[in-house]
Design an enzyme around this catalytic site. Structure first.
Site, short mmCIF file in Angstrom:
data_model
loop_
_atom_site.label_atom_id
_atom_site.label_comp_id
_atom_site.label_asym_id
_atom_site.label_seq_id
_atom_site.Cartn_x
_atom_site.Cartn_y
_atom_site.Cartn_z
N CYS A 111 70.15 -45.88 44.83
CA CYS A 111 69.23 -46.28 45.90
C CYS A 111 69.02 -47.79 45.90
O CYS A 111 69.91 -48.55 46.22
CB CYS A 111 67.93 -45.50 45.75
N HIS A 112 67.83 -48.27 45.53
CA HIS A 112 67.55 -49.69 45.45
C HIS A 112 67.91 -50.27 44.07
O HIS A 112 67.84 -51.48 43.87
CB HIS A 112 66.06 -49.97 45.72
N GLY A 113 68.31 -49.41 43.13
CA GLY A 113 68.69 -49.86 41.79
C GLY A 113 69.75 -50.94 41.77
O GLY A 113 69.71 -51.83 40.91
N TRP A 115 69.97 -53.55 43.28
CA TRP A 115 69.38 -54.90 43.32
C TRP A 115 69.47 -55.55 41.94
O TRP A 115 69.68 -56.75 41.82
CB TRP A 115 67.90 -54.83 43.72
N LEU A 134 70.05 -52.58 51.27
CA LEU A 134 70.55 -53.48 50.22
C LEU A 134 71.97 -53.95 50.46
O LEU A 134 72.45 -54.84 49.78
CB LEU A 134 70.55 -52.76 48.86
#
Length: 185
Positions: A111-113, A115, A134
């Site tokens: 997911c946003h990991g 980043w 992202l």
């Protein structure tokens, strides 16, 4: 790499992690016999999220400062917007990601990991996936992005969202167990 029953896996997270993306892989890996350790900036319980609602909390096993990366076979970075956004501002969290990558150990970010993968400067010339918002950040960091359930590129495993957790976890288990075969070849 060991069999999953002998593997020791590190999860790094803080407040704002997406509940399904931490508990889903964690519970499945524990059920498969792996040792799973949660590290966070402090020992206070951290707050999970289910989309925009508060979810469950979990108490970390250790602080990020206490992590010895040599002790672990793989790293998981759950998403949620706040979790990786906070972790990427913490030097030791970035250093943990870099150490796993330098050692060629599996790094699974969902997911946003990813980043945190951008902040650790390890996505250039690699193919990854993530939550749609992202993708520009990943491309600006030199990655090729795709919209797939799970993407494996060398030691990186990435997925897009909570619905991808089963495939994400399957890919991590396969990499951990398959690396032992690759080492023997």
């Amino acid at each position: 790499m060991p069999a999953i029953t002998d593997a020791k896996i590190l999860i790094i997270a803080t407040d704002g992690f997406e509940q399904a993306e931490l508990f889903g892989p964690r519970d499945r890996l524990i059920a498969a016999g792996a040792t799973v350790v949660l590290a966070s900036p402090a020992m206070d319980p951290i707050q999970g999220m289910e989309k925009d609602e508060k979810g469950d909390t979990i108490t970390p096993d250790m602080t990020l400062d206490a992590v010895e990366t040599d002790d672990y076979d793989a790293l998981i970075i759950p998403g949620g917007v706040a979790n990786p956004d906070t972790l990427r501002t913490i030097d030791v969290a970035v250093e943990i990601v870099q150490a796993f990558d330098d050692a060629g150990k599996p790094i699974a970010a969902i997911c946003h990991g990813p980043w945190l993968l951008v902040e650790a400067d390890i996505v250039e010339d690699r193919t990854v996936t993530s939550w749609p918002s992202l993708r520009t950040d990943l491309e600006n960091a030199g990655a090729t992005t795709v919209d797939e359930e799970v993407v494996v590129d060398d030691n990186l495993i990435t997925s897009r969202k909570p619905d991808d957790v089963p495939a994400f976890t399957d890919a991590l288990i396969a990499m951990i167990e398959g690396m032992d075969d690759a080492d023997e070849a």
